[in-house]
Design a protein around this motif. Structure first.
Motif, short mmCIF file in Angstrom:
data_model
loop_
_atom_site.label_atom_id
_atom_site.label_comp_id
_atom_site.label_asym_id
_atom_site.label_seq_id
_atom_site.Cartn_x
_atom_site.Cartn_y
_atom_site.Cartn_z
N SER A 146 0.90 -1.20 -0.08
CA SER A 146 -0.05 -0.03 0.07
C SER A 146 0.88 1.27 -0.03
CB SER A 146 -0.85 0.15 1.13
OG SER A 146 -1.39 1.44 1.53
N ALA A 147 0.64 2.17 -1.07
CA ALA A 147 1.69 3.40 -1.00
C ALA A 147 1.11 4.12 0.08
CB ALA A 147 1.00 4.17 -2.20
N ASP A 148 -0.14 4.40 0.46
CA ASP A 148 -0.54 5.08 1.45
C ASP A 148 0.12 4.67 2.75
OD1 ASP A 148 -2.42 7.01 0.73
OD2 ASP A 148 -4.03 5.86 0.44
N GLU A 149 0.01 3.62 2.94
CA GLU A 149 0.91 2.93 4.41
C GLU A 149 2.28 3.16 4.12
OE1 GLU A 149 0.25 -1.15 4.83
OE2 GLU A 149 -2.22 -0.91 4.91
N GLY A 169 14.95 8.99 -14.33
CA GLY A 169 14.07 9.10 -15.39
C GLY A 169 12.82 8.19 -15.40
N PHE A 170 12.58 7.46 -14.26
CA PHE A 170 11.36 6.74 -14.14
C PHE A 170 10.06 7.41 -13.93
CE2 PHE A 170 13.65 2.53 -12.78
CZ PHE A 170 14.41 2.44 -13.74
N ARG A 171 8.91 6.89 -14.31
CA ARG A 171 7.67 7.36 -13.88
C ARG A 171 7.09 6.86 -12.77
NH1 ARG A 171 3.29 3.86 -15.02
NH2 ARG A 171 3.99 2.09 -16.32
N LEU A 172 6.19 7.59 -12.02
CA LEU A 172 5.56 7.07 -10.79
C LEU A 172 4.31 6.09 -11.18
CD1 LEU A 172 5.67 10.27 -8.36
CD2 LEU A 172 6.96 8.26 -8.21
N GLU A 173 4.15 5.10 -10.65
CA GLU A 173 2.95 4.19 -10.91
C GLU A 173 1.78 5.09 -10.32
OE1 GLU A 173 -0.07 1.70 -8.85
OE2 GLU A 173 1.61 2.88 -7.70
N MET A 174 0.70 5.09 -11.02
CA MET A 174 -0.42 5.82 -10.57
C MET A 174 -0.77 5.89 -9.39
SD MET A 174 -4.30 5.69 -12.38
CE MET A 174 -3.63 5.27 -14.07
N GLU A 175 -0.98 4.76 -8.58
CA GLU A 175 -1.48 4.68 -7.20
C GLU A 175 -0.36 5.31 -6.30
OE1 GLU A 175 -4.72 4.13 -6.19
OE2 GLU A 175 -4.77 3.71 -8.28
N THR A 176 1.04 5.23 -6.69
CA THR A 176 1.75 5.77 -5.99
C THR A 176 1.94 7.29 -5.88
OG1 THR A 176 3.35 3.95 -6.17
CG2 THR A 176 4.56 5.95 -5.54
N GLU A 177 1.71 7.87 -7.28
CA GLU A 177 1.38 9.37 -7.32
C GLU A 177 0.21 9.83 -6.54
OE1 GLU A 177 1.72 12.95 -10.68
OE2 GLU A 177 2.53 10.96 -11.21
N LYS A 178 -0.67 8.99 -6.73
CA LYS A 178 -1.92 9.67 -5.96
C LYS A 178 -1.72 9.65 -4.54
CE LYS A 178 -5.42 8.05 -9.26
NZ LYS A 178 -6.65 6.81 -9.44
N ALA A 179 -1.01 8.60 -4.08
CA ALA A 179 -0.71 8.56 -2.37
C ALA A 179 0.13 9.82 -2.26
CB ALA A 179 -0.12 7.44 -2.19
#
Length: 397
Positions: A146-149, A169-179
């Protein structure tokens, strides 16, 4: 397998010979898989600190409460940490307590991002329970679980995620960026010194443009101490090509964009070293002059070669021009100066005192500056007698 893993192999072998597990873990494994340069290695083991001390005759306790010791072998130190799990985090930074465990996967699942939760044994075989290699292949930064945790456990991870974007130069995974957006306010619980350490690495990264965009999108910028916490300044910086700039050059650019009248105050909020604050403040003064006109010989002499390069690089950035030749151009101008340091001047303050037959005072320093200007401008040669004649002719003595 290559260095520095090879130098650390005997540590792993001795731990295994004693009946325990040991693996290379963390950033060194990640960078090895990415083909990047590796500076040092971390070792994780099922052996507890007390057990490690029976295996190795020379150790240093650096974080023994959290299971970490330094093993000294042939004059070289290797960080070895016992597998552990962590209790609830009390301040969004440190766990209340840690528990030592015997299984590698339990240790790996407490880590921040999947790309950092990979282990490698002494033969080079990979242990990857959270698909970190998949993340590396797809250039994605995703949290373990869990990204939030993960962010609520340690809010500094908010900055680490963006720092890795800048470096890799990587992108953030969607749930990680939302968190990150949801938990951005937790950065207020982290010390400025720790934020600064991550910020410095971010500013050196080749992909800092994307990192700044994420700071904006997530709102994390609002919780930074100063300078980088204004949306309009970040947007203004993104109008320039900032990727080639190093950390000091980015600091100088943002000082310019902020139009602050209190450089010291803004930089002190980041708890930068006094020497760095003075250097950046001084560079800002020269940048303002450079924006008005070309370098004069005297200004470049006073600024010095390295400050000159710093200023010229940021100047070219502001002018939307390539910065690649800025250093070479400044070095060329500096090399042509008649004198490059005050001690190369043919006269000293003592000479002026003898010529004047008067006691010292501020006038000595002021006159030396006038002489330096004249020599650098080519008004007089750097010759003691010529300087004396010029001083008298100008009525300065």
């Amino acid at each position: 397998m290559k260095e520095p893993f090879l130098s650390a192999l005997p540590i792993i072998e001795e731990i295994e010979n004693a009946g325990f597990e040991a693996y290379f873990v963390g950033g060194s494994v990640r960078d090895y898989l990415l083909g990047k340069k590796i500076h040092d290695v971390d070792i994780a083991t099922s052996a507890k600190p007390a057990e490690l001390k029976t295996i190795f005759p020379k150790t240093v306790d650096v974080g023994i409460a959290h299971g970490t010791i330094i093993v000294i072998r042939q004059g070289q130190g290797f960080e070895v940490t016992t597998y552990r799990t962590e209790a609830e985090y009390k301040d969004y930074r440190r766990p209340e307590s840690v528990s030592f465990v015997r299984h590698l996967e339990e240790d790996l699942k407490r880590r921040d991002f999947t790309m950092n939760a990979i282990a490698m044994d002494k033969t080079g075989s990979i242990v990857d329970p959270f698909e970190g290699q998949h993340a590396l292949k797809n250039k994605v930064i995703a949290t373990v679980g869990s990204a939030d945790e993960r962010f609520q456990e340690d809010a500094l991870r908010l900055m680490r995620a963006i720092r890795f974007v800048s470096q890799l130069g990587f992108r953030l995974e969607m749930e990680t960026e939302k968190a990150i957006e949801a938990n951005a306010h937790l950065l207020l619980h982290i010390s400025v010194e720790r934020i600064m350490a991550e910020m410095a690495k971010m500013l050196e990264g080749p992909y800092k443009t994307e990192a700044f965009k994420i700071l904006l999108r997530s709102g994390l910028y609002k919780y930074l101490p100063s300078l980088f916490n204004k949306r309009e300044d970040i947007l203004a910086a993104l109008d320039y090509r900032i990727s080639p700039l190093n950390e000091n050059q980015i600091w100088l650019l943002f000082l310019y964009l902020s139009q602050t009248t209190s450089t010291d105050r803004e930089l002190k909020k980041w708890k930068l070293p006094t020497k760095k604050i003075k250097a950046l403040t001084r560079a800002l003064d020269y940048l303002k002059l450079r924006l008005l006109h070309e370098w004069t010989a005297y200004e470049l002499f006073k600024a010095g070669r390295e400050t000159g390069v710093l200023v010229e690089t940021v100047y070219e950035t502001i002018q939307h021009r390539p910065v690649g030749s800025a250093a070479q151009r400044i070095y060329g101008h500096f090399d042509k100066l008649v004198i490059k340091a005050r001690d190369q001047l043919a006269v000293t303050g003592n000479d002026l005192l003898v010529w004047a037959g008067e006691p010292g005072g501020p006038w000595v320093k002021e006159l030396l500056e006038e002489i330096i200007k004249a020599v650098l401008n080519g008004d007089i040669p750097n010759d003691k007698q010529e300087i004396r004649r010029w001083v008298k002719a100008c009525g300065l003595l």
